[in-house]
Design a protein around this motif. Structure first.
Motif, PDB file in Angstrom:
ATOM      1  N   VAL A  59      47.064  51.367  58.862  1.00 17.91           N
ATOM      2  CA  VAL A  59      47.538  50.370  57.896  1.00 17.91           C
ATOM      3  C   VAL A  59      47.289  48.966  58.453  1.00 17.91           C
ATOM      4  O   VAL A  59      47.548  48.707  59.627  1.00 17.91           O
ATOM      5  N   VAL A  60      46.780  48.080  57.609  1.00 13.19           N
ATOM      6  CA  VAL A  60      46.462  46.709  58.033  1.00 13.19           C
ATOM      7  C   VAL A  60      46.971  45.704  57.002  1.00 13.19           C
ATOM      8  O   VAL A  60      47.323  46.061  55.880  1.00 13.19           O
ATOM      9  N   SER A  61      46.975  44.437  57.390  1.00 16.13           N
ATOM     10  CA  SER A  61      47.299  43.360  56.461  1.00 16.13           C
ATOM     11  C   SER A  61      46.133  43.147  55.505  1.00 16.13           C
ATOM     12  O   SER A  61      44.975  43.256  55.907  1.00 16.13           O
ATOM     13  N   TYR A  62      46.430  42.820  54.258  1.00 10.80           N
ATOM     14  CA  TYR A  62      45.390  42.665  53.232  1.00 10.80           C
ATOM     15  C   TYR A  62      45.164  41.200  52.878  1.00 10.80           C
ATOM     16  O   TYR A  62      46.109  40.463  52.579  1.00 10.80           O
ATOM     17  N   ILE A  63      43.895  40.806  52.886  1.00 13.44           N
ATOM     18  CA  ILE A  63      43.538  39.432  52.543  1.00 13.44           C
ATOM     19  C   ILE A  63      43.861  39.145  51.077  1.00 13.44           C
ATOM     20  O   ILE A  63      44.020  37.991  50.676  1.00 13.44           O
ATOM     21  N   GLU A  64      43.982  40.207  50.258  1.00  6.18           N
ATOM     22  CA  GLU A  64      44.364  40.034  48.858  1.00  6.18           C
ATOM     23  C   GLU A  64      45.739  39.388  48.725  1.00  6.18           C
ATOM     24  O   GLU A  64      46.110  38.914  47.645  1.00  6.18           O
ATOM     25  N   SER A  65      46.488  39.362  49.837  1.00  7.69           N
ATOM     26  CA  SER A  65      47.793  38.684  49.833  1.00  7.69           C
ATOM     27  C   SER A  65      47.638  37.213  49.458  1.00  7.69           C
ATOM     28  O   SER A  65      48.585  36.583  48.959  1.00  7.69           O
ATOM     29  N   ALA A  66      46.450  36.663  49.690  1.00 11.89           N
ATOM     30  CA  ALA A  66      46.201  35.256  49.355  1.00 11.89           C
ATOM     31  C   ALA A  66      46.352  35.007  47.857  1.00 11.89           C
ATOM     32  O   ALA A  66      46.691  33.894  47.433  1.00 11.89           O
ATOM     33  N   SER A  67      46.117  36.037  47.035  1.00  9.72           N
ATOM     34  CA  SER A  67      46.273  35.865  45.586  1.00  9.72           C
ATOM     35  C   SER A  67      47.733  35.637  45.242  1.00  9.72           C
ATOM     36  O   SER A  67      48.068  34.841  44.350  1.00  9.72           O
TER      37      SER A  67
ATOM     38  N   THR B  12      51.335  39.853  41.455  1.00 10.51           N
ATOM     39  CA  THR B  12      49.930  39.420  41.519  1.00 10.51           C
ATOM     40  C   THR B  12      49.220  40.062  42.706  1.00 10.51           C
ATOM     41  O   THR B  12      48.096  40.570  42.575  1.00 10.51           O
ATOM     42  N   THR B  13      49.867  40.046  43.865  1.00  6.68           N
ATOM     43  CA  THR B  13      49.285  40.685  45.057  1.00  6.68           C
ATOM     44  C   THR B  13      49.055  42.178  44.805  1.00  6.68           C
ATOM     45  O   THR B  13      48.000  42.723  45.140  1.00  6.68           O
ATOM     46  N   PHE B  14      50.039  42.821  44.198  1.00 10.77           N
ATOM     47  CA  PHE B  14      49.907  44.254  43.913  1.00 10.77           C
ATOM     48  C   PHE B  14      48.699  44.541  43.040  1.00 10.77           C
ATOM     49  O   PHE B  14      47.916  45.461  43.316  1.00 10.77           O
ATOM     50  N   LEU B  15      48.535  43.772  41.973  1.00 17.44           N
ATOM     51  CA  LEU B  15      47.421  44.007  41.052  1.00 17.44           C
ATOM     52  C   LEU B  15      46.070  43.859  41.742  1.00 17.44           C
ATOM     53  O   LEU B  15      45.125  44.594  41.448  1.00 17.44           O
ATOM     54  N   THR B  16      45.972  42.891  42.665  1.00 21.80           N
ATOM     55  CA  THR B  16      44.681  42.637  43.313  1.00 21.80           C
ATOM     56  C   THR B  16      44.326  43.695  44.356  1.00 21.80           C
ATOM     57  O   THR B  16      43.162  43.833  44.719  1.00 21.80           O
ATOM     58  N   MET B  17      45.337  44.440  44.873  1.00 23.88           N
ATOM     59  CA  MET B  17      45.039  45.421  45.921  1.00 23.88           C
ATOM     60  C   MET B  17      45.389  46.851  45.524  1.00 23.88           C
ATOM     61  O   MET B  17      45.226  47.773  46.329  1.00 23.88           O
ATOM     62  N   ALA B  18      45.837  47.058  44.280  1.00 29.10           N
ATOM     63  CA  ALA B  18      46.239  48.395  43.843  1.00 29.10           C
ATOM     64  C   ALA B  18      45.071  49.377  43.808  1.00 29.10           C
ATOM     65  O   ALA B  18      45.284  50.595  43.793  1.00 29.10           O
TER      66      ALA B  18
END
Length: 442
Positions: free
Chosen positions: A309-317, A26-32
């Motif tokens: 490289v940074v942390s992605y807020i999309e990780s919340a998904s 899910t995280t991958f799909l939101t930030m791919a």
């Protein structure tokens, strides 16, 4: 107890392998979307697009794996939106720094991240900067990214009378970008997983079918895929053989350092709260490990050929899907590795298809503005100056400078200074020196 359970403490955190795999996907799909958007931005500097696409996948994979195994957090990493724009449009195009030198600066900033983390300085800086400026910087970068998208799509153009104006709507590029905005907007409103990635591909496909964009697929080439690998120029970044380490180079390092720090802190707080991983006193367990993972990913990314490289807020998904451990991040990283083999296809995506993603991603970055106390002028004025200065001066550094200096001045004016503000005033003094230097150079 299985090896995965022991490694990631699945049972202790009330999760399972199946849940973590689903969360990672899910995280991958939101930030791919970053696999397509990052090369589109960095290639404007002359960097080979296929090489940047491969470096993006590799840097994201390494960052996610480091986060998973080292820190055991469900947080994914990838080249940051905003810092990639700063790298391309401010550092390389605006300041005339070769992209190889800029990559060298990214590498040095990664090494400095490690040193400052060990010394505890990053934590001091986090405590010195008011949270309102964190929020304003995030939103200002969002406006910056959206403006770049609007300009790249031809929706906003130069106008000698008003500085900017509306572009020619009948142009194929503009029509395709507007179509893309409608598609991405609809998918996001319907809460479709992977909406941005799906929207980019759908817009590109429609552009090819309708004749609004050219279909230019590129064959798989190992040479093109590795074109940016180890191309960084560290001696030039250090000023060796040239004019020495100039104030301009120091400023670039400063921005890389600060924006990455703010990005990570904001993401860490949001995702840790959502996952229930914060301590009762509000601190984040294993913070140093998280920061080391981020620093290691930035160093690896610079060697591969991409920006910070940074942390992605999309990780919340992924957390919303049940992710609670580093296994979520590991799954996301493995999926980025899998995508590495189709990276050359990034070259076939027209800029008009990625521009809507920039615009809407920028729009989503406005959410932190609700966290600012707009009724308190001491907080609101610096936040507004930061927010408006970043897009209008086309510089994250300027926005950061205006915000910090204004906050320091207002703290003095209202006699709200305390001993903990010494670092804040030190940063404000550095920014004032920077403005004085810029005035003298001008």
């Amino acid at each position: 107890m299985s090896l995965l359970d022991r490694t990631f403490q699945l049972s202790a955190r009330g999760t399972s392998v199946r849940t973590e795999v689903l969360a990672g996907a899910t995280t991958f799909l939101t930030m791919a979307y970053i696999v397509l958007v990052n090369p589109a931005i960095l290639s404007t500097t002359g960097m080979p697009m296929a090489g940047v696409a491969a470096a993006t996948c590799l840097a994201a994979a390494i960052g996610c794996l480091l986060m998973g195994f080292l820190a055991n957090y469900p947080i994914a990493l990838a080249p940051g939106m905003g810092l990639n724009a700063y790298f391309a449009f401010t550092v390389v195009q605006g300041m005339g720094v070769p992209w190889q030198t800029a990559l060298g600066l990214v590498f040095i900033s990664g090494v400095l991240f490690v040193i400052l983390t060990v010394a505890g300085v990053r934590q001091l800086i986090v405590n010195a900067i008011p949270r309102a400026l964190f929020s304003a910087i995030a939103a200002g970068i969002g406006l910056f990214i959206a403006f770049i998208g609007l300009r790249g799509a031809g929706i906003v153009v130069d106008n000698p009378a008003t500085l900017v104006g509306l572009g020619e709507i009948r142009e194929p590029t503009v029509l395709l970008a507007l179509l893309g905005l409608a598609i991405l907007g609809a998918l996001m409103a319907l809460k479709v997983k992977g909406a941005i990635l799906i929207g980019i591909v759908a817009t590109a496909a429609l552009g090819w079918v309708l004749g609004l964009a050219e279909w230019k697929p590129q064959p798989y080439s190992l040479d093109e895929m590795t074109a940016t690998a180890f191309a960084l120029d560290i001696p030039a970044a250090l000023g060796i053989g040239g004019g020495g380490l100039t104030l301009a180079l120091i400023e670039i390092l400063f921005v890389f350092l600060f924006v990455d720090l703010f990005d990570n802190v904001g993401t860490l707080v949001a995702v840790s709260k959502k996952a229930g991983l914060m301590r009762p006193d509000g601190t984040i367990p294993r913070l140093n490990r998280i920061l080391f993972a981020d620093a290691g990913a930035t160093i690896a990314g610079s060697l591969a050929g991409t920006s910070t490289v940074v942390s992605y807020i999309e990780s919340a998904s992924g957390v919303s899907a049940g992710g609670r451990t580093g296994l979520t991040a590991v799954v996301t990283g493995l999926l980025f590795l899998a995508v590495l083999f189709v990276a050359p296809w990034a070259q076939a995506i027209p800029a008009a298809a990625t521009a809507p993603a920039l615009i809407l991603v920028g729009g989503m970055m406005m959410a932190p503005l609700t966290e600012i106390d707009w009724d308190d002028p001491v907080v609101a004025i610096p936040a507004f100056l930061t927010l408006i200065s970043i897009p209008l001066t086309f510089s994250i550094a300027n926005g950061l400078a205006f915000g910090v200096v204004a906050y320091a001045v207002l703290k003095v004016a209202t006699r709200r200074v305390d001993k903990a503000d010494w670092l804040l005033f030190g940063l404000a003094a550095l920014f004032i020196v920077r403005f004085a230097y810029m005035a003298a150079e001008g």
